[in-house]
Design an enzyme around this catalytic site. Structure first.
Site, short mmCIF file in Angstrom:
data_model
loop_
_atom_site.label_atom_id
_atom_site.label_comp_id
_atom_site.label_asym_id
_atom_site.label_seq_id
_atom_site.Cartn_x
_atom_site.Cartn_y
_atom_site.Cartn_z
N SER A 9 0.79 -1.39 -0.02
CA SER A 9 0.15 0.11 -0.10
C SER A 9 0.84 1.39 -0.12
O SER A 9 1.68 1.36 0.93
CB SER A 9 -0.89 0.05 1.23
OG SER A 9 -1.14 1.30 1.53
N HIS A 34 -0.98 -1.40 -4.30
CA HIS A 34 -2.34 -0.68 -3.88
C HIS A 34 -2.48 0.57 -3.66
O HIS A 34 -1.46 1.04 -2.80
CB HIS A 34 -2.28 -1.76 -2.32
CG HIS A 34 -3.66 -1.40 -1.92
ND1 HIS A 34 -4.96 -2.31 -2.34
CD2 HIS A 34 -4.17 -0.61 -0.72
CE1 HIS A 34 -5.83 -1.65 -1.39
NE2 HIS A 34 -5.39 -0.99 -0.60
N ASP A 36 -4.43 3.71 -2.12
CA ASP A 36 -5.44 4.28 -1.24
C ASP A 36 -5.79 5.62 -1.43
O ASP A 36 -5.26 6.61 -1.51
CB ASP A 36 -4.94 4.04 0.20
CG ASP A 36 -4.83 2.64 0.68
OD1 ASP A 36 -5.84 1.88 0.37
OD2 ASP A 36 -3.72 2.43 0.90
N MET A 38 -8.45 8.50 -0.48
CA MET A 38 -9.20 8.92 0.76
C MET A 38 -9.73 10.53 0.67
O MET A 38 -9.11 11.20 0.13
CB MET A 38 -8.34 8.83 2.05
CG MET A 38 -7.91 7.49 2.44
SD MET A 38 -6.97 7.49 3.86
CE MET A 38 -6.47 5.80 4.02
N HIS A 68 -8.16 1.72 -4.38
CA HIS A 68 -8.79 1.46 -3.44
C HIS A 68 -9.72 2.92 -3.00
O HIS A 68 -9.06 3.68 -2.33
CB HIS A 68 -8.32 0.71 -2.04
CG HIS A 68 -9.21 0.48 -0.82
ND1 HIS A 68 -8.61 0.22 0.40
CD2 HIS A 68 -10.47 0.59 -0.66
CE1 HIS A 68 -9.50 0.12 1.18
NE2 HIS A 68 -10.77 0.41 0.60
N MET A 70 -11.91 5.12 -1.09
CA MET A 70 -12.30 5.43 0.43
C MET A 70 -12.92 6.76 0.20
O MET A 70 -12.53 7.48 0.75
CB MET A 70 -11.64 5.03 1.36
CG MET A 70 -11.06 3.77 1.69
SD MET A 70 -9.30 3.65 2.70
CE MET A 70 -8.25 3.84 1.31
N MET A 139 -11.56 -5.47 4.64
CA MET A 139 -10.98 -4.58 5.57
C MET A 139 -10.67 -5.52 6.59
O MET A 139 -11.73 -5.85 7.39
CB MET A 139 -11.70 -3.35 5.65
CG MET A 139 -11.84 -2.37 4.64
SD MET A 139 -10.35 -1.99 3.73
CE MET A 139 -9.32 -1.24 5.04
N ASP A 177 -6.84 -6.35 3.73
CA ASP A 177 -6.13 -5.01 3.74
C ASP A 177 -6.21 -4.55 5.03
O ASP A 177 -7.32 -4.30 5.74
CB ASP A 177 -6.88 -3.90 2.91
CG ASP A 177 -6.43 -2.86 2.80
OD1 ASP A 177 -5.30 -2.59 3.35
OD2 ASP A 177 -7.11 -1.90 1.98
C1 DX5 Z 1 -6.28 1.58 5.40
C2 DX5 Z 1 -5.78 1.41 3.95
C3 DX5 Z 1 -4.71 0.41 3.73
C4 DX5 Z 1 -3.41 0.64 4.75
C5 DX5 Z 1 -3.02 -0.58 5.14
O1 DX5 Z 1 -7.34 2.31 5.17
O2 DX5 Z 1 -6.65 0.87 3.04
O3 DX5 Z 1 -4.52 0.08 2.47
O4 DX5 Z 1 -2.54 1.59 3.89
O5 DX5 Z 1 -1.80 -0.37 6.10
P1 DX5 Z 1 -1.27 -1.31 7.01
O6 DX5 Z 1 -0.73 -2.43 6.07
O7 DX5 Z 1 -0.05 -0.44 7.71
O8 DX5 Z 1 -2.19 -1.70 7.82
ZN ZN Z 2 -6.49 -0.24 0.99
#
Ligand code: DX5
Ligand code: ZN
Length: 229
Positions: A9, A34, A36, A38, A68, A70, A139, A177
């Protein structure tokens, strides 16, 4: 394609040199990126958007990019991520008013689809759309931040999702994840996951001066899961 895929990620990478970070984890044996996204609305944090995805492609990253989302709402930004080079686009069903329409939209722009389930979200959303889903992402933390603790009940849910996929006979990846580390990746794999997101476990395990700094953690993760297929 390999059966078990490791997906670092980017959230835990050094954003000031993101291209080289991604290049290095891939050179060290990671399979997919990956990514992310947000919005400080669906989750209480803000990260990156299509511009950064596109910048990774321009930099020369050819591996699949697993976006991903969010964010809420979802639909408006999907064509932008497709144009930016996304391979998978996954979203949380709670964040879309019309889950089937959003899945269709992702397919229409030429990307692979995925639904993401928060720890407290049941898998029921899949019932009527499973044939439109290429990836199920469970998740194992509440979304928003890297570095959180893996929620153990995810293991049961993984087994449930694995059964559902096997019963469907469809080619669907099962991704996990949040809080995936060297000491739990094996049990996560045995519970049925085939795609492992890891942020802090990979990016913070390194000595910055070593150009091969991600080799040992990725090799060690692979060793934990390779015989669990
Ligand atoms: C959290 C993200 C993850 C995050 C995982 O909302 O979707 O992808 O980066 O990080 P670790 O592996 O450190 O839990
Ligand atoms: Zn993620």
């Amino acid at each position: 394609m390999k059966n078990k895929l490791i997906a670092p990620s980017i959230l835990s990478a050094d954003f000031a040199r993101l291209g080289s970070e991604v290049e290095q984890v891939l050179a060290s044996g990671a399979d997919i990126v990956h990514f992310d996204v947000m919005d400080n609305h669906y989750v209480p944090n803000l990260s990156v958007g299509p511009l950064v995805c596109s910048a990774l492609r321009s930099y020369g990253i050819e591996a699949p990019i697993d976006v991903h989302l969010m964010i809420r709402p979802v639909d408006r930004i999907i064509p932008d991520f497709a144009a930016a080079g996304a391979t998978y686009i996954t979203f949380h069903p709670e964040a879309s008013d019309h889950v089937d329409r959003t899945l269709q939209l992702i397919q229409d722009v030429g990307c692979r689809t995925g639904l993401v389930f928060n720890p407290a979200t049941p898998l029921d959303h899949l019932r009527h759309v499973v044939d439109k889903v290429d990836m199920i992402l469970l998740m194992s933390v509440n979304p928003g931040f890297s570095g959180q603790q893996f929620i153990p009940r995810t293991l049961e849910k993984l087994a449930q999702a694995r059964q559902l996929i096997d019963d469907s006979g469809l080619d669907i990846r099962l991704e996990v994840d949040g809080g995936v580390k060297l000491d739990n990746i094996r049990s996560i794999s045995l519970a049925g996951a085939d795609t492992f997101v890891a942020g802090s476990a990979i990016f913070s395990a390194a000595d910055e001066s070593d150009p091969n700094r991600y080799d040992s953690v990725i090799r060690a993760m692979r060793a934990e899961i390779d015989d669990t297929a």
